[in-house]
Design a protein around this motif. Structure first.
Motif, short mmCIF file in Angstrom:
data_model
loop_
_atom_site.label_atom_id
_atom_site.label_comp_id
_atom_site.label_asym_id
_atom_site.label_seq_id
_atom_site.Cartn_x
_atom_site.Cartn_y
_atom_site.Cartn_z
N ASN A 97 0.83 -1.21 0.00
CA ASN A 97 0.00 0.00 0.00
C ASN A 97 0.87 1.26 0.00
OD1 ASN A 97 -2.63 -1.14 0.05
ND2 ASN A 97 -2.41 -1.59 2.23
N SER A 226 -3.40 4.05 -8.65
CA SER A 226 -4.11 4.83 -7.64
C SER A 226 -5.45 4.18 -7.31
CB SER A 226 -4.33 6.27 -8.12
OG SER A 226 -5.28 6.27 -9.19
N LYS A 227 -6.06 4.61 -6.20
CA LYS A 227 -7.37 4.07 -5.81
C LYS A 227 -8.40 4.35 -6.90
CE LYS A 227 -9.18 4.29 -1.76
NZ LYS A 227 -9.71 4.82 -0.47
N GLU A 230 -7.78 2.07 -9.85
CA GLU A 230 -8.21 0.70 -9.54
C GLU A 230 -9.73 0.59 -9.61
OE1 GLU A 230 -7.46 -2.70 -6.12
OE2 GLU A 230 -7.58 -0.60 -5.52
N GLU A 231 -10.43 1.55 -9.06
CA GLU A 231 -11.89 1.54 -9.09
C GLU A 231 -12.42 1.60 -10.52
OE1 GLU A 231 -12.91 4.83 -6.63
OE2 GLU A 231 -12.36 3.82 -4.76
#
Length: 388
Positions: A97, A226-227, A230-231
């Protein structure tokens, strides 16, 4: 009169002292204690000042020359920083992370996957602040390896970008060697060696050499996700999976409604239809084992790179895929390796192959091995994508 003579004699005596002091100060003009005292200096300045100034200027000039030379020598001997000096490579089972703060309670802003690269911006205790792709944040130093040129080269992809209108690729590393091929401007070629101003590259005609002055060499790495990225990826995968399932259901319904087709003939059609099935894709791909690997190539006979090979195989079945291993990791829908079927695309870090069953893949591996069959688990699998 006598007083006047005494005064002149005193001035001459002071002058002698000062000239002696000036000669000594040539060695070290900055050492003020070697000059006459303030009272004597003042007396001399009233009698004879110009020569003293001239000598001071000369002495000052002589002293500055060696200083400049030393600075120039330092500039010449300054060590060139390695391009791998601040590169860190993740060495983890899956990912580490990336956090907004240098502590384990910090918000997660992204993921740095195994063998992905990052640039180290600063060190904070046992944390590194990194930048990787669009992600900037902190990772625990124990999960990455820095200043390891060998590891960085092994996970990176070194390419040479053509920086001239037409690049001549030669058989050997000299300007009089035979030309084996021509490459247009901005083409990207795989670099296999760099030595003495020459770069060894792979082209469709084979491996050859190009002068370093006509290419720009750089290394590509897999970077953090990045988040948000990924989403977006997961949402896209879900949508594509649903669309693929609908298409499969529609095709199944159409076949079952056909009264003139037996179960056997239906199965046979499924394996040899124009659109093809996974098994048909695998069988077709295996025909080209032994053919060459060429970075940027898409020819199944004359040479293709890993993504070019997969793209060209699927093109035979009417499916258009991008010419990029990272982009192919986003096509179709994802399944686990345990569920892999012939025809699935097996994705690795910077590489792809076609699953043929039995734990094996067929892939355009490298310029040394060409298109070959090998174990699917020869390295860590990042994703498995299904088209059919």
């Amino acid at each position: 009169m006598k007083k006047h003579i005494v005064k002149v004699a005193a001035c001459c005596l002071v002058g002698g002292v000062v000239f002696t002091g000036s000669m000594i100060s040539t060695k070290a003009a900055s050492e003020k204690e070697m000059l006459p005292s303030a009272g004597v200096s003042l007396a001399f300045s009233e009698c004879y000042t110009a020569p003293q100034k001239t000598k001071e200027i000369k002495n000052s000039t002589k002293k500055e020359e060696p200083k400049n030379t030393k600075k120039e020598e330092k500039k010449k001997t300054k060590k060139v920083k390695s391009e791998y000096a601040d590169i860190a490579i993740a060495q983890v089972d899956n990912y580490v992370n990336v956090r907004v703060e240098a502590n384990e309670e910090g918000e997660v802003v992204g993921k740095l996957y195994n063998n992905s690269a990052a640039t180290i911006l600063e060190t904070k205790g046992d944390w590194y602040k990194i930048k990787s792709g669009s992600v900037t944040g902190y990772v625990k130093s124990e999960f990455v390896v820095r200043n390891n040129e060998e590891l960085a080269k092994s996970v990176g992809h070194r390419i040479a970008v053509v920086d001239t209108e037409t690049l001549r690729v030669r058989k050997d590393s000299n300007a009089t060697s035979d030309i084996i091929g021509l490459v247009p401007q901005e083409e990207e070629l795989t670099v296999t060696e760099e030595k003495d101003g020459w770069v060894k590259v792979s082209i469709e005609e084979g491996e050859g050499y190009v002068s370093q002055e006509f290419v720009k060499c750089k290394t590509f790495y897999v970077t953090a996700e990045s988040k948000e990225e990924e989403e977006a990826r997961l949402a896209k995968e879900k949508k594509e999976r649903e669309e693929a399932e609908k298409a499969a259901q529609k095709a199944s319904t159409s076949k079952s409604s056909s009264k003139n087709s037996s179960q056997e003939s239906s199965s046979s059609t499924s394996k040899s239809s124009g659109s093809g099935s996974g098994q048909a894709v695998a069988d077709f791909a295996c025909q080209f084992v032994g053919n060459p690997y060429v970075y940027g190539g898409t020819s199944l006979t004359n040479g293709a790179d890993c993504s070019g090979f997969v793209m060209s195989v699927y093109a035979n079945f009417g499916v258009g895929l991008p010419h990029s291993s990272s982009a192919q990791a986003g096509v179709g829908y994802g399944v686990s390796y345990d569920q892999a079927q012939p025809g699935d695309i097996i994705c690795y870090s910077g590489h792809v192959g076609i699953y043929i069953g039995g734990g094996q893949i067929v892939n355009a591996s490298s310029s040394e091995t060409g298109i070959r069959i090998q174990s699917a688990t020869y390295r860590e699998i990042v994703a498995v994508r299904r088209i059919f």
